[in-house]
Scaffold this active site. Structure first.
Site, PDB file in Angstrom:
ATOM      1  CD  GLU A   1      -2.037   2.205   1.352  1.00 20.26           C
ATOM      2  OE1 GLU A   1      -2.622   3.012   0.598  1.00 20.26           O
ATOM      3  OE2 GLU A   1      -1.332   2.545   2.312  1.00 20.26           O
TER       4      GLU A   1
ATOM      5  CG  ASP B   1      -1.442   2.603  10.414  1.00 22.48           C
ATOM      6  OD1 ASP B   1      -1.951   1.795   9.597  1.00 22.48           O
ATOM      7  OD2 ASP B   1      -0.985   3.705  10.075  1.00 22.48           O
TER       8      ASP B   1
END
Ligand code: 0RA
Length: 650
Positions: free
Chosen positions: A441, A516
């Site tokens: 990502e 996260d």
């Protein structure tokens, strides 16, 4: 002679038996030794799967009693010491002296492989595949096992260690009740993990309660950390309640689910089905209560019957005109939730995980029972036909659009470089088995990965842009999404029902996102895409989650990495904080290429998580909750599981 037996027993880590050895003991010890030497052959593996299998094995024996009509209550307890107990109110394992074996029948059942089947236990045992190996296997793989039987006015107990009796079966008192109680402590010499998952156990117990209406199954997690209340599963509605449960929180086209039942040639068939407002199909099929995840002849029989019955009735009701083509099986999949439960005498389990029903005569039996049953149901409640047909026609139109979109995605051979997405930094190897794809990502992380990788066998696909929530969209829309197309193009193997495993270009696919909450979200969206549209990639063990470290800890020249807060705490405990430099990685992008290679991509050092579907219903629920419309269950789930978010394993 004693010596020789002793060494065989010790070789398998067996305790010494309580009585003098005889020829029969030798046989038993050899049998137990075989189980302890190759546990995987009996319970699947020596990890989580095998550990849970021990519980299923004992519970299945109780379920056999329920199927035979002698038991309506099963209580499962996870004890604080790590042991598990299963109590039922069945007939109790026979305690009578077994002439042939020269010992009580119960001792034979507990110590001789497959002994359970030698007793008359009724026609349909939960057996076949991995199941049905017998409680003796549980006994052999347990550090200790305590048995208590209430039968014929008395209560008896016996204790075993690593499968070997250390007491005789003793009468300990009177009892007006009947039933069996087995408590066992899995052997930590055998299993690599001793941690039971309450969610997995509850899933299977609930499933069994749905499949055996009227039977009450309870689950009590008494482990100190659990803090959970006892759960009771009891469903008078059987698999109809099961379908309602699966569709809870969703709009359905009709209520209650249609239920069909019938039997032929000692095979019984029961089906419950209902359409909901989603775009995915969910088929949960069971043969002798075993979840046949890979489908099989019962599922094919159901599909042909559904297609035929709906087309016939739709034409009769003029919902399809003469010039319209027949609806296909695929048209009828969208939004379908169905539970199929069949019982048959000699189930043949095939396929990679032995969860595909192979009996060829079953297809015709299920087909004719479901066809007739659907006809009757549609005559009795004609109003359910219209929404089904309308939904299927819409699905057909959408599939047409999807086919066009897919052609764009899949055009050309995957070996043709021109058809690969531009962002893909491919590897040199053309051997799918040796090749790895990192789906990363963000562009900056993608950049680090490109520089850090071993370009020989590691390909990098950086993703940018919004990843579509496939739980809420149809295939045509999904295929027009840029991110999805990029992934499908890079993999080369197609999507949905055109998935072709022989074209998969990488046999290891890593999802690499920040550690996260956003990263977890992206990872979940990608997992959903794979789970719903390329499940074979997960089933065949190709999908992994990369585990980048959370912290870099430097002490002088010494550098190490921590993958969790707990690890950091342990590592820095009692250190002088002045000399220790701790860097918290906020994202993959903060890592330089060398660090990323060293910590996350180097096969020698990296920590990876294989994505496995332990329990399809649990996974289905999980994705439904995480990605679906209902806000409340999602909030609840995230609150309950917040601590585990880093290891989102389905
Ligand atoms: C052998 C024969 C019979 C029952 C069982 C075994 C039995 C095994 C287990 C394991 C857990 N619970 C169980 N309940 C029963 C038939 C008994 C009869 O014919 O009376």
């Amino acid at each position: 002679m004693g010596e020789e037996i002793k060494s065989a027993a010790e070789g398998a880590g067996l305790a010494a038996p309580h009585a003098d050895y005889g020829a029969k003991d030798i046989q038993i010890l050899e049998g137990l030794e075989a189980v302890r030497k190759r546990p995987g052959m009996y319970v699947g593996d020596q990890g989580t799967r095998g550990l849970h299998h021990l519980v299923y094995e004992v519970v299945d024996n109780s379920i056999d009693e329920a199927l035979a009509g002698f038991c309506d209550r099963i209580d499962v307890v996870m004890h604080g010491d790590g042991s598990v107990s299963v109590r039922d109110n069945g007939r109790g394992i026979p305690t009578e002296y077994h002439e042939g074996a020269g010992r009580p029948a119960a001792e034979v059942v507990m110590t001789v492989l497959h002994a359970g089947g030698k007793f008359d236990k009724g026609a349909y045992q939960v057996s076949g595949g991995l199941h049905g190996v017998g409680v003796s296997v549980v006994n052999a793989l347990s550090r200790w096992c305590e048995l208590s039987i209430k039968r014929g006015g008395s209560e008896y107990t016996q204790r075993y260690e690593r499968g070997v009796p250390v007491t005789d079966l003793e009468r300990v008192g009177d009892s007006g009740e009947q039933g069996t109680y087995v408590r066992f402590m899995p052997d930590d010499e055998i299993f690599s993990t001793m941690e039971y998952s309450a969610d997995i156990l509850k899933g299977r117990l609930r499933e069994l309660a749905f499949l055996n209406p009227g039977v009450t199954v309870t689950f009590d997690d008494r482990r100190p950390e659990s803090g959970e209340q006892m759960k009771t599963y009891h469903y008078e509605g059987g698999i109809r309640s099961f379908v309602e449960y699966l569709n809870r929180g969703k709009e359905t086209s009709f209520k209650p689910p249609v239920r069909i039942q019938g039997s032929r040639d000692s095979t019984t068939v029961e089906v419950a089905m209902q359409y909901n407002d989603s775009y995915v199909e969910r088929v949960f099929a069971f043969a002798n209560l075993i979840h046949t995840m890979e489908g099989g002849t019962h599922v094919s029989g159901f599909r042909t019957a559904l297609t035929r019955a709906i087309n016939d009735e739709a034409r009769r009701a003029k919902l399809l005109r003469e010039k319209d083509e027949n609806l296909t099986g695929d048209d009828l999949k969208e939004g379908l939730t169905v539970v199929i439960s069949i019982k048959l005498l000699e189930p043949q389990f095939e396929g990679q995980t032995k969860t595909k029903l192979g009996n060829s005569d079953v297809k015709g039996i299920v087909d004719s029972i479901v066809y007739d049953g659907l006809k009757v149901a549609l005559e009795e409640t004609p109003e359910i036909l219209k929404p089904i047909v309308e939904k299927a026609i819409k699905a057909r139109q959408a599939r047409e659009a999807a086919r066009k979109a897919r052609e764009l995605v899949q055009r050309g051979s995957p070996l043709n470089k021109l058809d690969l997405p531009g962002k893909l930094a491919d590897c040199s190897s053309r051997d799918p088995q040796a090749s790895e794809l990192y789906i990363v990502e963000g562009d900056s992380a993608g950049g680090s990965a490109k520089q850090g990788r071993d370009r020989m066998f590691q390909a990098i696909l950086p993703l940018r842009g919004k990843i579509l929530n496939v739980e809420k969209a149809r295939l045509d829309k999904i295929l027009s999404n840029e991110v999805v197309r990029t992934i499908v193009q890079a993999l080369g193997c197609g999507i949905g029902d055109t998935y072709d495993p022989s074209r998969l270009r990488y046999h290891k696919i890593f999802l690499m996102a920040d550690a996260d909450v956003d990263g977890a979200h992206i990872r979940t969206l990608l997992l959903t895409l794979f789970y719903r549209y390329m499940p074979q990639i997960i089933e065949n063990g190709h999908l992994f989650v990369a585990q980048p470290p959370l912290y870099r800890v430097q002490e002088g020249k010494n550098i190490s990495y921590c993958y969790s807060d707990k690890e950091l705490k342990e590592m820095t405990a009692g250190r002088d904080p002045k000399r220790t430099n701790i860097q918290r990685y906020k994202g993959l992008g903060e890592m330089n290429p060398d660090q990323l290679w060293e910590t996350t991509m180097d096969p020698e050092n990296r920590i990876i998580l294989k994505v496995e579907v332990e329990d399809a219903i649990l996974a289905d629920e999980l994705f439904g909750i995480l990605m679906g419309d209902a806000v409340e269950p999602r909030r609840e789930f995230i609150e309950n599981h917040a601590r585990e978010v880093r290891n989102l394993d389905i």
